[in-house]
Design an enzyme around this catalytic site. Structure first.
Site, PDB file in Angstrom:
ATOM      1  N   HIS A  86      -1.907   4.896  16.192  1.00 17.38           N
ATOM      2  CA  HIS A  86      -0.755   4.223  15.598  1.00 17.38           C
ATOM      3  C   HIS A  86       0.536   4.690  16.264  1.00 17.38           C
ATOM      4  O   HIS A  86       1.028   5.775  15.979  1.00 17.38           O
ATOM      5  CB  HIS A  86      -0.703   4.502  14.091  1.00 17.38           C
ATOM      6  N   LEU A 117      -3.076  10.528  13.423  1.00 14.82           N
ATOM      7  CA  LEU A 117      -2.875   9.093  13.666  1.00 14.82           C
ATOM      8  C   LEU A 117      -2.178   8.809  14.997  1.00 14.82           C
ATOM      9  O   LEU A 117      -2.029   7.651  15.391  1.00 14.82           O
ATOM     10  CB  LEU A 117      -2.052   8.470  12.535  1.00 14.82           C
ATOM     11  N   GLN A 152       3.117   1.413   3.168  1.00 19.25           N
ATOM     12  CA  GLN A 152       2.844   0.334   4.124  1.00 19.25           C
ATOM     13  C   GLN A 152       3.486  -0.962   3.654  1.00 19.25           C
ATOM     14  O   GLN A 152       3.512  -1.270   2.467  1.00 19.25           O
ATOM     15  CB  GLN A 152       1.347   0.131   4.310  1.00 19.25           C
ATOM     16  N   PHE A 182       4.072   1.246   8.733  1.00 17.35           N
ATOM     17  CA  PHE A 182       4.124   2.202   7.639  1.00 17.35           C
ATOM     18  C   PHE A 182       5.140   3.280   7.938  1.00 17.35           C
ATOM     19  O   PHE A 182       5.488   3.533   9.094  1.00 17.35           O
ATOM     20  CB  PHE A 182       2.743   2.793   7.313  1.00 17.35           C
ATOM     21  N   ASN A 184      -2.443  -1.190  12.157  1.00 12.69           N
ATOM     22  CA  ASN A 184      -3.375  -2.060  12.874  1.00 12.69           C
ATOM     23  C   ASN A 184      -4.743  -1.981  12.212  1.00 12.69           C
ATOM     24  O   ASN A 184      -4.936  -1.211  11.277  1.00 12.69           O
ATOM     25  CB  ASN A 184      -3.434  -1.698  14.372  1.00 12.69           C
ATOM     26  N   ARG A 229       0.865  -1.189   0.000  1.00 12.37           N
ATOM     27  CA  ARG A 229       0.000   0.000   0.000  1.00 12.37           C
ATOM     28  C   ARG A 229       0.893   1.227   0.000  1.00 12.37           C
ATOM     29  O   ARG A 229       1.669   1.446   0.936  1.00 12.37           O
ATOM     30  CB  ARG A 229      -0.895  -0.015   1.238  1.00 12.37           C
ATOM     31  N   PHE A 253       1.060  10.645   1.829  1.00 12.65           N
ATOM     32  CA  PHE A 253       0.539  10.039   3.059  1.00 12.65           C
ATOM     33  C   PHE A 253       1.556   9.067   3.668  1.00 12.65           C
ATOM     34  O   PHE A 253       2.223   9.401   4.650  1.00 12.65           O
ATOM     35  CB  PHE A 253      -0.786   9.344   2.771  1.00 12.65           C
TER      36      PHE A 253
END
Length: 185
Positions: free
Chosen positions: A144, A134, A68, A125, A113, A60, A65
């Site tokens: 996170h 986050l 991952q 990530f 998660n 990902r 952003f």
């Protein structure tokens, strides 16, 4: 109890371990906050030393952003299950220490998660922008914990970030983690 205090003091005196992430687009070096985040960083270290991450792919990637990585199903970069797997040891307990409020800033490593408590495992990530919402200590449902940071190779992080992706945020040309090598502090 005194033995635990001496052990913690000894751990604090040692430098944090680093890891070399050798990707198909170049190398990234990270520091792991074992002194402040022993559960989360320790989990990454255990998996890295076992060779768990070697040969997996970034599953990902979202420009502006994060990137991952770490799903065992991503060994096949086209697997529809990539992003859904846990480590052989299952999940770990959430780690939210009051003295380790590290924000999800650019270049930090954060535990992925499912959103449910204690659902982190092997996936993490790398933030490419500041994603403060986050943070485990910020309001909102997403929590996170940051457990490390990139110390060199942000150019590689940005190269991966700019990789063209399909509609599922998966790189069109797979980006592989060739090998993760831990260097103890």
């Amino acid at each position: 109890m005194a033995t635990r205090r001496r052990l913690r003091a000894s751990l604090r005196a040692m430098a944090n371990p680093t890891a070399l992430l050798e990707t198909s687009l170049g190398n990234i070096t990270v520091e792991l906050y074992l002194d402040k985040m022993p559960i989360t960083a320790g989990n990454f270290l255990k998996l890295a030393k076992s060779g768990f991450y070697d040969g997996l792919h970034f599953h990902r990637v979202i420009n502006g952003f994060m990137l991952q990585f770490g799903c065992p199903h991503s060994r096949d970069p086209k697997s529809p299950r990539a992003g859904t797997g846990d480590s052989p040891d299952g999940t770990i307990r959430d780690e939210h220490p009051a003295d380790a409020k590290f924000s999800n800033e650019p270049g930090t490593l954060s535990m992925a998660n499912t959103g449910a408590p204690n659902s982190g495992s092997c996936q993490f990530f790398v933030n490419t922008v500041h994603n403060g919402y986050l943070d485990w200590f910020s309001p909102g449902p997403s929590k996170h914990p940051v457990f490390g940071r990139v110390t060199s190779g942000m150019d590689v992080v940005h190269a991966i970030e700019k990789t063209p992706t399909d509609r599922n945020d998966r790189p069109v040309t797979p980006v592989q983690m060739k090998k993760v090598t831990v260097q103890e502090g």
